[in-house]
Scaffold this motif. Structure first.
Motif, PDB file in Angstrom:
ATOM      1  N   VAL B 102      52.489 -31.287  43.106  1.00 27.19           N
ATOM      2  CA  VAL B 102      51.769 -31.907  41.987  1.00 27.19           C
ATOM      3  C   VAL B 102      50.525 -32.568  42.558  1.00 27.19           C
ATOM      4  O   VAL B 102      50.619 -33.327  43.519  1.00 27.19           O
ATOM      5  N   MET B 103      49.376 -32.221  41.980  1.00 29.20           N
ATOM      6  CA  MET B 103      48.133 -32.816  42.474  1.00 29.20           C
ATOM      7  C   MET B 103      47.473 -33.607  41.347  1.00 29.20           C
ATOM      8  O   MET B 103      47.203 -33.047  40.279  1.00 29.20           O
ATOM      9  N   GLY B 104      47.244 -34.876  41.605  1.00 27.83           N
ATOM     10  CA  GLY B 104      46.699 -35.745  40.566  1.00 27.83           C
ATOM     11  C   GLY B 104      45.335 -35.326  40.067  1.00 27.83           C
ATOM     12  O   GLY B 104      44.938 -35.664  38.960  1.00 27.83           O
ATOM     13  N   GLN B 105      44.606 -34.554  40.892  1.00 29.66           N
ATOM     14  CA  GLN B 105      43.237 -34.204  40.490  1.00 29.66           C
ATOM     15  C   GLN B 105      43.101 -32.757  40.037  1.00 29.66           C
ATOM     16  O   GLN B 105      42.011 -32.306  39.734  1.00 29.66           O
ATOM     17  N   LYS B 106      44.175 -32.017  40.042  1.00 35.46           N
ATOM     18  CA  LYS B 106      44.086 -30.627  39.596  1.00 35.46           C
ATOM     19  C   LYS B 106      45.168 -30.378  38.554  1.00 35.46           C
ATOM     20  O   LYS B 106      46.212 -31.028  38.594  1.00 35.46           O
ATOM     21  N   GLN B 107      44.901 -29.439  37.662  1.00 35.58           N
ATOM     22  CA  GLN B 107      45.918 -29.186  36.647  1.00 35.58           C
ATOM     23  C   GLN B 107      46.177 -27.706  36.469  1.00 35.58           C
ATOM     24  O   GLN B 107      45.295 -26.878  36.656  1.00 35.58           O
ATOM     25  N   GLN B 108      47.433 -27.406  36.134  1.00 34.76           N
ATOM     26  CA  GLN B 108      47.806 -26.015  35.937  1.00 34.76           C
ATOM     27  C   GLN B 108      47.967 -25.664  34.469  1.00 34.76           C
ATOM     28  O   GLN B 108      48.043 -24.496  34.117  1.00 34.76           O
ATOM     29  N   LEU B 109      48.007 -26.665  33.589  1.00 35.45           N
ATOM     30  CA  LEU B 109      48.243 -26.382  32.172  1.00 35.45           C
ATOM     31  C   LEU B 109      47.026 -25.718  31.530  1.00 35.45           C
ATOM     32  O   LEU B 109      45.896 -26.007  31.910  1.00 35.45           O
ATOM     33  N   ILE B 110      47.292 -24.838  30.547  1.00 32.27           N
ATOM     34  CA  ILE B 110      46.189 -24.157  29.855  1.00 32.27           C
ATOM     35  C   ILE B 110      45.507 -25.166  28.933  1.00 32.27           C
ATOM     36  O   ILE B 110      46.152 -25.768  28.066  1.00 32.27           O
ATOM     37  N   TRP B 111      44.216 -25.321  29.127  1.00 27.73           N
ATOM     38  CA  TRP B 111      43.449 -26.422  28.526  1.00 27.73           C
ATOM     39  C   TRP B 111      43.460 -26.393  26.998  1.00 27.73           C
ATOM     40  O   TRP B 111      43.608 -27.420  26.349  1.00 27.73           O
ATOM     41  N   ASP B 112      43.283 -25.197  26.412  1.00 29.07           N
ATOM     42  CA  ASP B 112      43.105 -25.111  24.950  1.00 29.07           C
ATOM     43  C   ASP B 112      44.417 -25.059  24.172  1.00 29.07           C
ATOM     44  O   ASP B 112      44.388 -25.068  22.937  1.00 29.07           O
ATOM     45  N   LEU B 113      45.526 -24.957  24.870  1.00 31.55           N
ATOM     46  CA  LEU B 113      46.801 -24.752  24.163  1.00 31.55           C
ATOM     47  C   LEU B 113      47.746 -25.931  24.396  1.00 31.55           C
ATOM     48  O   LEU B 113      47.597 -26.677  25.358  1.00 31.55           O
ATOM     49  N   PRO B 114      48.740 -26.057  23.504  1.00 29.56           N
ATOM     50  CA  PRO B 114      49.752 -27.104  23.744  1.00 29.56           C
ATOM     51  C   PRO B 114      50.492 -26.835  25.048  1.00 29.56           C
ATOM     52  O   PRO B 114      50.649 -25.680  25.454  1.00 29.56           O
ATOM     53  N   ALA B 115      50.976 -27.918  25.672  1.00 28.74           N
ATOM     54  CA  ALA B 115      51.672 -27.768  26.957  1.00 28.74           C
ATOM     55  C   ALA B 115      52.869 -26.832  26.836  1.00 28.74           C
ATOM     56  O   ALA B 115      53.227 -26.141  27.787  1.00 28.74           O
ATOM     57  N   ARG B 116      53.496 -26.782  25.655  1.00 27.86           N
ATOM     58  CA  ARG B 116      54.677 -25.916  25.494  1.00 27.86           C
ATOM     59  C   ARG B 116      54.350 -24.446  25.795  1.00 27.86           C
ATOM     60  O   ARG B 116      55.210 -23.715  26.286  1.00 27.86           O
ATOM     61  N   ASP B 117      53.108 -24.023  25.483  1.00 24.61           N
ATOM     62  CA  ASP B 117      52.740 -22.630  25.781  1.00 24.61           C
ATOM     63  C   ASP B 117      52.701 -22.394  27.298  1.00 24.61           C
ATOM     64  O   ASP B 117      53.147 -21.352  27.771  1.00 24.61           O
ATOM     65  N   SER B 118      52.149 -23.349  28.041  1.00 24.40           N
ATOM     66  CA  SER B 118      52.133 -23.214  29.502  1.00 24.40           C
ATOM     67  C   SER B 118      53.554 -23.240  30.049  1.00 24.40           C
ATOM     68  O   SER B 118      53.886 -22.528  30.999  1.00 24.40           O
ATOM     69  N   LEU B 119      54.399 -24.074  29.448  1.00 20.49           N
ATOM     70  CA  LEU B 119      55.787 -24.180  29.921  1.00 20.49           C
ATOM     71  C   LEU B 119      56.542 -22.870  29.681  1.00 20.49           C
ATOM     72  O   LEU B 119      57.394 -22.474  30.482  1.00 20.49           O
ATOM     73  N   ARG B 120      56.218 -22.185  28.573  1.00 19.91           N
ATOM     74  CA  ARG B 120      56.847 -20.873  28.298  1.00 19.91           C
ATOM     75  C   ARG B 120      56.466 -19.866  29.391  1.00 19.91           C
ATOM     76  O   ARG B 120      57.285 -19.059  29.826  1.00 19.91           O
ATOM     77  N   VAL B 121      55.195 -19.926  29.821  1.00 23.48           N
ATOM     78  CA  VAL B 121      54.749 -19.021  30.899  1.00 23.48           C
ATOM     79  C   VAL B 121      55.522 -19.340  32.182  1.00 23.48           C
ATOM     80  O   VAL B 121      56.047 -18.446  32.851  1.00 23.48           O
ATOM     81  N   ASN B 122      55.622 -20.630  32.509  1.00 24.08           N
ATOM     82  CA  ASN B 122      56.345 -21.021  33.729  1.00 24.08           C
ATOM     83  C   ASN B 122      57.808 -20.601  33.665  1.00 24.08           C
ATOM     84  O   ASN B 122      58.386 -20.172  34.665  1.00 24.08           O
ATOM     85  N   ALA B 123      58.401 -20.737  32.479  1.00 19.57           N
ATOM     86  CA  ALA B 123      59.813 -20.347  32.334  1.00 19.57           C
ATOM     87  C   ALA B 123      59.983 -18.862  32.644  1.00 19.57           C
ATOM     88  O   ALA B 123      60.948 -18.461  33.305  1.00 19.57           O
ATOM     89  N   ALA B 124      59.022 -18.049  32.200  1.00 19.45           N
ATOM     90  CA  ALA B 124      59.108 -16.601  32.473  1.00 19.45           C
ATOM     91  C   ALA B 124      58.950 -16.334  33.961  1.00 19.45           C
ATOM     92  O   ALA B 124      59.684 -15.533  34.550  1.00 19.45           O
ATOM     93  N   ILE B 125      57.998 -17.019  34.593  1.00 19.39           N
ATOM     94  CA  ILE B 125      57.746 -16.797  36.023  1.00 19.39           C
ATOM     95  C   ILE B 125      58.977 -17.189  36.851  1.00 19.39           C
ATOM     96  O   ILE B 125      59.340 -16.496  37.798  1.00 19.39           O
ATOM     97  N   TYR B 126      59.612 -18.281  36.483  1.00 15.55           N
ATOM     98  CA  TYR B 126      60.767 -18.763  37.248  1.00 15.55           C
ATOM     99  C   TYR B 126      62.094 -18.190  36.736  1.00 15.55           C
ATOM    100  O   TYR B 126      63.164 -18.686  37.123  1.00 15.55           O
ATOM    101  N   GLU B 127      61.994 -17.220  35.853  1.00 13.47           N
ATOM    102  CA  GLU B 127      63.192 -16.526  35.333  1.00 13.47           C
ATOM    103  C   GLU B 127      64.196 -17.492  34.724  1.00 13.47           C
ATOM    104  O   GLU B 127      65.406 -17.384  34.953  1.00 13.47           O
TER     105      GLU B 127
END
Lengths: 262, 326
Positions: B102-127
């Motif tokens: 986790v880096m306080g100055q960088k972010q992985q979440l998709i800027w224009d979408l709710p965090a839940r959409d990014s979390l869905r992507v992560n869930a797929a990547i981590y099976e």
């Protein structure tokens, strides 16, 4: 494999959701694609109206070329452009870190993470034009030629991707290389017309140095039933070689990745 | 058996140097001059499973570079690293399932979408199956008080909310080793407290190991019993938080309340004068001369009250970073 398709589905959905935040974009993209295609067909039709043959190609064969060109242009706009531009941002901002930390192939992720609506009209129009040209051809194109043509166009798409990714990998060292997408567009533009319509020196360059020949001319020949097996095999060999080269080059470049400071 | 083992780890970078003005800019364009920066110089340490370790040092000390080598983002120039039994820079799939950064100055979440959409992507990547992912997101969001905010576009979230969402994204796959680089940077006091409490709870529930860098000493004192201090790429201290005082602060603070106001110069022979505010004087006195100095102070001045205490860790760290620890 299922993990990759599931991830891809969600990434592309997310890309489309993000673009749908700005609704007029899609309408403009669709109009732009149709307008560009109409302009190209109109220009060519002016030549063919007076019986002029470009590089020895008849009208329907020329339409195959435009169909292949339109498809590749769509592929560039839908995938290569947005993802390769984003790649520069990953390097400049150091957010490639998050990609590299995920248990998924990072080349796959950075190459196909984003899907831009701007390319979809041409991705659809290209194959439609090829189908139309096949019906208009005399005699109509048999199914086997469609299949061989589709294979050749697929190989051309792989080559375009591999060349683009090879170039974009330099970003890891040089950080700012946004003009790569313009270079890619120029390569595709060179495939708008049959290679035989170019002067001999250009033909040499577009065949052996930058293999534009394989992007549109070889697939168009396959669609029109004029392809020779050796060219298809050559295309398969070249596509495999380029893909392998870009993969090895990327893995080599990652060793030099320093990750932007935080 | 240590979950993190670092031996003689070093990282050197080539950095291009450029002067100002046209002439130097042109020279830089045509012929670049490089300088080798030794960001990390042969450090050694090991961390046991379940430990929460603070990684401290001034800016540019080599903390983030070390974290990047431990997480496999960059290749070491020399030395060896093993995390959870893997060489990080091989980036084996099994390794990546076990760590997060986790880096306080960088972010992985998709800027224009709710965090839940990014979390869905992560869930797929981590099976992670959808049902399990939902349970985990709800549990993590509950701890961080974020249930309401995961459906807002990330760009509409406050800095604190965004960092909490980043933490959920980083921990969705339940990693065993957490590398946290300034996770509370720029957050207000409430958000900092929430994040600290969250990390403590996460570790107590999962037994995860944390290596944490932070410029907020409150993060370190609240979470870490052990700290590593790095400066100019070299490890200067590895031990308990309390032990820092012994090593870097061989003095104690003496606070005097006097019967009358006196000048600062009157006290300089007893130790380092921290402050003189009216009739209250604060001195830093070497531990070995403490008894003698107190006796002399009592004899030399009219002392109404006298207290002796250890200086706060924050102050000790501040001195280390300000003066260099060598």
């Amino acid at each position: 494999m299922r993990r990759y398709t599931r991830t891809l589905g969600r990434l592309w959905s997310a890309s489309l959701f993000a673009e749908m935040e700005y609704r007029t974009n899609f309408v403009v993209a669709a109009l732009n694609g149709i307008g560009t295609l109409a302009g190209t067909i109109f220009t060519l039709s002016l030549f063919y109206r007076d019986g002029f043959l470009i590089g020895g190609w008849v009208w329907t064969q020329a339409l195959f070329i435009i169909g292949c060109f339109t498809f590749l242009d769509g592929f560039q706009a839908a995938f290569l452009g947005p993802n390769f531009q984003r790649f520069s941002e990953y390097i400049r901002e150091g957010t490639l870190d998050f990609v590299l930390l995920k248990p998924i192939d990072s080349q796959f992720f950075v190459s196909f993470r984003n899907l831009s609506l701007w390319g979809i009209p041409n991705l659809v129009l290209g194959p439609l034009l090829i189908l139309y040209a096949g019906f208009r051809n005399d005699p109509p194109v048999p199914l086997v030629d469609y299949l061989v043509g589709a294979l050749a166009l697929g190989l051309g798409t792989v080559m375009l991707y591999a060349m683009g990714f090879f170039l974009v990998t330099f970003t890891i060292w040089f950080v700012k290389l946004w003009n790569i997408t313009i270079a890619l567009q120029s390569i595709i533009q060179a495939g708008r017309y049959p290679i035989s319509s170019y002067p001999p020196a250009y033909r040499f360059v577009l065949t052996y140095l930058v293999p534009v020949l394989f992007l549109t001319t070889v697939p168009a020949e396959a669609f029109s039933g004029r392809s020779e097996t050796v060219w298809i095999l050559g295309a398969a060999g070249l596509a495999t070689g380029l893909l392998l080269a870009c993969r090895l080059f990327y893995l080599f470049a990652l060793r030099s990745y320093t990750s932007a400071s935080s | 058996m240590p979950i993190i083992q670092v031996n003689h780890l070093a990282k050197h970078f080539q950095v291009a140097e450029k002067g100002t003005g046209w002439r130097r800019t042109l020279r830089h364009f045509f012929r670049r001059q490089y300088r080798t920066v030794e960001a990390v110089r042969g450090i050694d340490f090991s961390i046991e499973p379940g430990e929460i370790v603070g990684f401290l040092g001034p800016n540019g000390a080599g903390k983030t570079t070390t974290l990047k080598m431990l997480s496999g983002l960059i290749h070491p120039t020399a030395g060896s690293v093993e995390v959870a039994g893997y060489r990080p820079f091989d980036r084996r799939r099994e390794f990546l399932f076990q760590i997060t950064l986790v880096m306080g100055q960088k972010q992985q979440l998709i800027w224009d979408l709710p965090a839940r959409d990014s979390l869905r992507v992560n869930a797929a990547i981590y099976e992670i199956p959808d049902r399990v992912a939902k349970e985990r997101v709800d549990a993590l969001a509950g701890l961080l008080d974020m249930e309401e905010n995961l459906t807002k576009p990330v760009r509409k979230l406050s800095l604190g909310e965004r960092m909490k969402a980043e933490l959920i994204a980083a921990l969705l796959h339940h990693p065993q080793v957490l590398f946290l680089d300034e996770p509370t940077l720029g957050l207000d006091v409430n958000a900092q407290t929430t994040v600290r409490e969250f990390l403590r709870t996460y570790c107590s529930r999962t037994g995860a190991t944390i290596l944490l860098t932070s410029h907020y000493m409150a993060d370190v004192t609240a979470l870490c019993e052990r700290v590593l201090v790095i400066d100019e790429g070299a490890l200067k201290y590895d031990g308990s938080l309390e032990g820092i005082r012994e090593q870097f602060a061989p003095y104690r603070e003496v606070k005097l309340e006097l019967g009358q106001e006196l000048d600062r110069e009157d006290f300089e022979r007893f130790g380092e004068v921290e402050s003189v505010e009216g009739r209250v004087v604060r001195l830093l006195v070497q531990r070995e001369t403490l008894a003698e100095s107190v006796q002399q102070l009592m004899g030399a001045f009219e002392v109404l009250d006298l207290t002796v205490s250890d200086p706060p860790v924050e102050e000790v760290m501040g001195r280390i970073f300000q003066n260099g620890s060598s």
